[in-house]
Enzyme design. Structure first.
Site, PDB file in Angstrom:
ATOM      1  N   GLU A 106      -4.379 -10.637   8.185  1.00 21.92           N
ATOM      2  CA  GLU A 106      -3.041 -10.381   8.934  1.00 21.92           C
ATOM      3  C   GLU A 106      -3.052 -11.618  10.223  1.00 21.92           C
ATOM      4  O   GLU A 106      -3.910 -11.656  10.804  1.00 21.92           O
ATOM      5  CB  GLU A 106      -3.186  -8.998   9.532  1.00 21.92           C
ATOM      6  CG  GLU A 106      -1.675  -8.445   9.683  1.00 21.92           C
ATOM      7  CD  GLU A 106      -1.223  -7.837   8.704  1.00 21.92           C
ATOM      8  OE1 GLU A 106      -1.620  -8.177   7.577  1.00 21.92           O
ATOM      9  OE2 GLU A 106      -0.043  -7.409   8.819  1.00 21.92           O
TER      10      GLU A 106
ATOM     11  N   CYS B 113      14.404   6.179  51.933  1.00 20.73           N
ATOM     12  CA  CYS B 113      14.903   6.051  53.544  1.00 20.73           C
ATOM     13  C   CYS B 113      14.318   7.183  54.448  1.00 20.73           C
ATOM     14  O   CYS B 113      14.344   6.990  55.487  1.00 20.73           O
ATOM     15  CB  CYS B 113      16.571   6.497  53.604  1.00 20.73           C
ATOM     16  SG  CYS B 113      16.660   7.865  52.923  1.00 20.73           S
TER      17      CYS B 113
ATOM     18  N   LEU C 194       0.961  -1.251  -0.008  1.00 16.50           N
ATOM     19  CA  LEU C 194       0.007   0.061  -0.053  1.00 16.50           C
ATOM     20  C   LEU C 194       0.889   1.229  -0.001  1.00 16.50           C
ATOM     21  O   LEU C 194       1.888   1.053   0.697  1.00 16.50           O
ATOM     22  CB  LEU C 194      -1.036  -0.013   1.272  1.00 16.50           C
ATOM     23  CG  LEU C 194      -1.806  -1.170   1.358  1.00 16.50           C
ATOM     24  CD1 LEU C 194      -2.576  -0.944   2.781  1.00 16.50           C
ATOM     25  CD2 LEU C 194      -3.036  -0.596   0.483  1.00 16.50           C
TER      26      LEU C 194
ATOM     27  N   CYS D 265      17.830  13.070  47.779  1.00 14.09           N
ATOM     28  CA  CYS D 265      17.703  12.557  49.204  1.00 14.09           C
ATOM     29  C   CYS D 265      18.942  13.157  49.941  1.00 14.09           C
ATOM     30  O   CYS D 265      20.042  13.199  49.570  1.00 14.09           O
ATOM     31  CB  CYS D 265      17.937  10.916  49.140  1.00 14.09           C
ATOM     32  SG  CYS D 265      18.271  10.364  50.756  1.00 14.09           S
TER      33      CYS D 265
ATOM     34  N   LYS E 256      -4.763  -0.736  10.492  1.00 16.75           N
ATOM     35  CA  LYS E 256      -3.994  -1.528   9.859  1.00 16.75           C
ATOM     36  C   LYS E 256      -3.100  -2.340  10.876  1.00 16.75           C
ATOM     37  O   LYS E 256      -2.269  -1.688  11.689  1.00 16.75           O
ATOM     38  CB  LYS E 256      -2.916  -0.607   9.111  1.00 16.75           C
ATOM     39  CG  LYS E 256      -1.920  -1.216   8.225  1.00 16.75           C
ATOM     40  CD  LYS E 256      -1.098  -0.389   7.409  1.00 16.75           C
ATOM     41  CE  LYS E 256      -0.241  -0.930   6.458  1.00 16.75           C
ATOM     42  NZ  LYS E 256       1.085  -1.515   7.155  1.00 16.75           N
TER      43      LYS E 256
HETATM   44  S1  IVH Z   1      -5.013  -4.583   1.854  1.00 12.84           S
HETATM   45  C1  IVH Z   1      -4.011  -4.254  -2.095  1.00 12.84           C
HETATM   46  N1  IVH Z   1      -6.027  -4.299   4.602  1.00 12.84           N
HETATM   47  O1  IVH Z   1      -0.478  -3.788   5.202  1.00 12.84           O
HETATM   48  C2  IVH Z   1      -4.241  -4.108  -0.534  1.00 12.84           C
HETATM   49  N2  IVH Z   1      -3.730  -4.721   3.910  1.00 12.84           N
HETATM   50  O2  IVH Z   1       1.403  -2.482   2.773  1.00 12.84           O
HETATM   51  C3  IVH Z   1      -3.161  -4.790   0.208  1.00 12.84           C
HETATM   52  N3  IVH Z   1      -2.404  -4.583   6.469  1.00 12.84           N
HETATM   53  O3  IVH Z   1       0.987  -6.342   3.449  1.00 12.84           O
HETATM   54  C4  IVH Z   1      -3.359  -5.247   1.648  1.00 12.84           C
HETATM   55  N4  IVH Z   1      -4.172  -4.429   7.588  1.00 12.84           N
HETATM   56  O4  IVH Z   1       0.326  -6.881   5.767  1.00 12.84           O
HETATM   57  C5  IVH Z   1      -4.896  -4.455   4.034  1.00 12.84           C
HETATM   58  N5  IVH Z   1      -7.117  -4.194   6.354  1.00 12.84           N
HETATM   59  C6  IVH Z   1      -5.876  -4.249   5.797  1.00 12.84           C
HETATM   60  C7  IVH Z   1      -4.789  -4.246   6.395  1.00 12.84           C
HETATM   61  C8  IVH Z   1      -3.549  -4.423   5.409  1.00 12.84           C
HETATM   62  C9  IVH Z   1      -2.916  -4.570   7.642  1.00 12.84           C
HETATM   63  C10 IVH Z   1      -1.038  -4.876   6.114  1.00 12.84           C
HETATM   64  C11 IVH Z   1      -1.038  -6.126   5.136  1.00 12.84           C
HETATM   65  C12 IVH Z   1      -0.056  -5.623   3.733  1.00 12.84           C
HETATM   66  C13 IVH Z   1       0.135  -4.404   4.230  1.00 12.84           C
HETATM   67  C14 IVH Z   1       0.408  -3.212   2.964  1.00 12.84           C
END
Ligand code: IVH
Length: 676
Positions: free
Chosen positions: A177, A406, A84, A427, A119
């Protein structure tokens, strides 16, 4: 080989294997081949079985965090596992939305709905289900190709093994995850830096039985390849995941508009410390699948999603308690115990509050919601207090007027140099009367730069103190080893080792000894200066009878603050007793004496201004090597004032007035038969 050698050899191997683990797990940079690693591991295990006295908490025999096999089968993802793009500010989000609107040719007021998902900071995994059956599971790998970790994933309870819903697609890769809850991490925190490392380490164990020992969780949030998924929105998909038996994040929301996203971001950030899972930001995904499809991907990230990251140096948490730590000089340092929070990969649970004034200035109280900053290697500190979140019953923190250890009065000394009251409260007890101060002094005495006694770490010093085995530094050399051998955790060999290292350290240089006394303001450098000045322990100790402290001011580098501190050290009878006792036990090496018949014998020097191509320190050692002395101010005692570029006019004028010889660099070097 004798026992000590065996133990040292073993310790070296343990520390090396831990270094390898660190590079493998934390940095993803293996230092050696698998073969070399396995050989080292079996050497350690063999040593342990041969010599029963060898034990280490971080040995691979004790640790589930040791290296998993890297021999997992590599398998291509049917749809790549993308990453992302990141956003850090409101502006970044405005830009993100603007680009999307441009791409799909929509006006500014077009409402884009997002699936908003915390996330989770864990390890992503892709689970393949065929006809409702969990068939295989891959790690992310490089996004294109993952490792086959099916057996390890199968140990996770949150991952359904069979799904019999009619609307469940016939073939789908469910992605999400793998993580470890903060409450479970508590039990593993000795072994791993943060929950993410713990999850990553255990997920990639060679033996699924090892994975099973660690309570891993799984939250689902997206999919890769699919056949038979009949949904139009990400939010509907999340709902379905939950119906099908997957866990989804309870904080998932549907939101439109950057302002609302920011509001949610702030609210979640406030709650972060109270969540049982680590999150490092919030993911925003265009909710509509058709729109997602239109937008497509750029490089290895979708155009339709972004991760709004939390700061990696700041976080919001809550003060659970304010503790007062007492240092070896009696300083009372307040420390905030905060609800543990992950700041840039490090779990922070303490923040320094500096001193009383700092607490008052910021009006920091127990129960307060605070922003904590952790930058580089500096101890985390409180940046600000959110007074709106302050509980009604909160009361102002009262800094203790009595020492919590103390009970002596605590005082803020008047600093004669700065003409201000010290910021630090201390102290007021006499040396060795306060338990905490004594323990800290003893810890300092055995520390690396002082006596450096192997096997007598901080915890052991505390334990021995509580058992009244040591109270004063000299007691370390008179330990009752028979008694220690009977203590839990001690055996014959470890006692022998301790005795050996203590005896070895009875030979000590004067400068180390002075440093180890822990005299306030006398650190390593000053201890060196003092030892050079006194040369022998008996001369140093004679400070207790003669009181020409003024003379100490002539040592370049020693000022009034240090002299006052030395004076107060020698005015204390207990300190003198310690010195007398140590003198009986130790062999104290004299400081190396510079030739006392050199070219500059009986001559004193002072430098003012910048010299050319030679540092002050070098001039000083040149003078000392040639039996001269440097002093720190112009006085009748001064013989030569060496002037460099831009000298202090006052010094030059005063020297001339006192008829002191003023020379330049060349003249000085000539005195040493050197040319400039
Ligand atoms: S979507 C195309 N949703 O973030 C979309 N990722 O940098 C790709 N992650 O490797 C992933 N929570 O480990 C998505 N709700 C969530 C997420 C999530 C954590 C992590 C995942 C991915 C990283 C992306």
């Amino acid at each position: 080989m004798n026992k000590i050698k065996i133990q040292n050899n073993y310790k070296e191997k343990i520390s090396y294997i831990n270094k390898l683990n660190k590079f493998y797990y934390d940095k993803n940079k293996p230092l050696v081949s698998d073969r070399e690693y396995d050989d080292l591991k079996s050497e350690i295990l063999k040593l342990e079985s041969k010599y029963k006295f060898l034990k280490s908490r971080t040995s691979p025999s004790q640790n589930v965090g040791y290296k998993p096999s890297k021999n997992f089968k590599k398998i291509l993802h049917r749809a790549p596992m993308l990453s992302l793009a990141n956003a850090f500010s409101e502006d970044d989000l405005i830009n993100f939305e603007k680009k999307i609107l441009n791409f799909i040719s929509k006006e500014k007021d077009f409402k884009l709905f997002y699936s908003v998902e915390p996330k989770i900071d864990g390890i992503s995994a892709s689970l393949n289900y065929k006809n409702g059956e969990f068939k295989s599971g891959l790690s992310r790998g490089d996004g294109k190709e993952g490792e086959d970790i099916t057996n390890n994933l199968a140990t996770i309870k949150d991952i359904p093994k069979k799904i019999s819903f009619k609307d469940f697609p016939e073939d789908i890769d469910i992605r999400g995850e793998v993580f470890i809850q903060n409450s479970d991490f508590e039990k593993l925190k000795e072994k791993f830096a943060n929950p993410r490392n713990a999850a990553s380490g255990s997920l990639r164990q060679k033996n699924p039985e090892d994975t099973k020992k660690i309570p891993l969780k799984f939250i689902a949030y997206t999919f890769g390849f699919e056949k038979g998924l009949k949904l139009k929105k990400q939010s509907d998909y999340l709902k379905k995941l939950s119906e099908w038996g997957f866990k989804i994040n309870p904080l998932n929301r549907i939101i439109y508009g950057v302002k609302n996203l920011i509001e949610n971001y702030n609210a979640v950030e406030q709650r972060r410390a109270n969540l049982d899972f680590d999150i490092d930001g919030i993911v925003y995904k265009i909710d509509d699948f058709a729109l997602q499809k239109r937008l497509g991907n750029v490089a290895n990230a979708p155009r339709w999603a972004v991760a709004h990251k939390f700061s990696s140096s700041k976080a919001i948490s809550k003060i659970e308690a304010i503790e007062i730590q007492i240092g070896r000089t009696g300083a009372l340092t307040p420390v905030a115990k905060i609800k543990p929070i992950n700041i840039g990969g490090v779990i922070v649970s303490n923040a320094t509050l500096h001193n009383e004034d700092e607490i008052n200035r910021k009006d920091i109280r127990v129960g307060d919601t605070v922003t904590v900053e952790r930058a580089g290697d500096v101890i985390p500190h409180i940046l600000s207090v959110d007074k709106n979140k302050r509980p009604k019953e909160s009361i102002k923190f009262a800094f203790p007027e009595k020492c919590p250890s103390c009970g002596s009065k605590t005082i803020r000394e008047f600093n004669k140099v700065t003409k201000k009251n010290d910021a630090v409260r201390r102290c007021s007890s006499e040396d060795y009367k306060c338990e905490k101060i004594s323990i800290e002094k003893l810890k300092h005495f055995v520390s690396k730069e002082a006596f450096n006694i192997d096997g007598l770490g901080k915890k052991i010093v505390e334990g021995f103190w509580k058992l009244k085995l040591i109270q004063f530094p000299q007691d370390i050399f008179k330990l009752d080893y028979n008694k220690i051998e009977k203590l839990e955790g001690w055996g014959r060999l470890s006692v022998e080792n301790l005795q050996y290292s203590i005896n070895q350290k009875k030979n000590i240089s004067l400068e180390r000894l002075i440093y180890s006394l822990g005299i306030r303001h006398i650190g390593l450098e000053n201890a060196k200066l003092l030892s050079k000045h006194f040369i022998s322990f008996s001369k140093f100790k004679s400070l207790s009878i003669q009181s020409d402290y003024e003379d100490l001011l002539n040592i370049d580098g020693i000022g009034e603050t240090q002299v006052n501190s030395i004076k107060s050290f020698f005015s204390n009878k207990m300190n003198i007793r310690v010195l007398n006792e140590l003198e009986k036990i130790l062999i104290i090496k004299n400081a190396v004496q510079n030739s006392d018949n050199g070219l500059l014998k009986n001559k004193t020097f002072l430098v003012t201004g910048k010299l050319n191509g030679i540092s002050r320190a070098e001039v000083k050692s040149l003078i000392e090597e040639n039996s001269g002395k440097t002093i720190s101010s112009v006085s009748k005692k001064l013989n030569f004032l060496i002037i460099g570029e831009k000298p202090t006019k006052k010094k030059v004028d005063y020297a001339k007035q006192l008829k002191i010889k003023v020379i330049d660099q060349a003249e000085f070097l000539k005195m040493l038969n050197k040319s400039s």
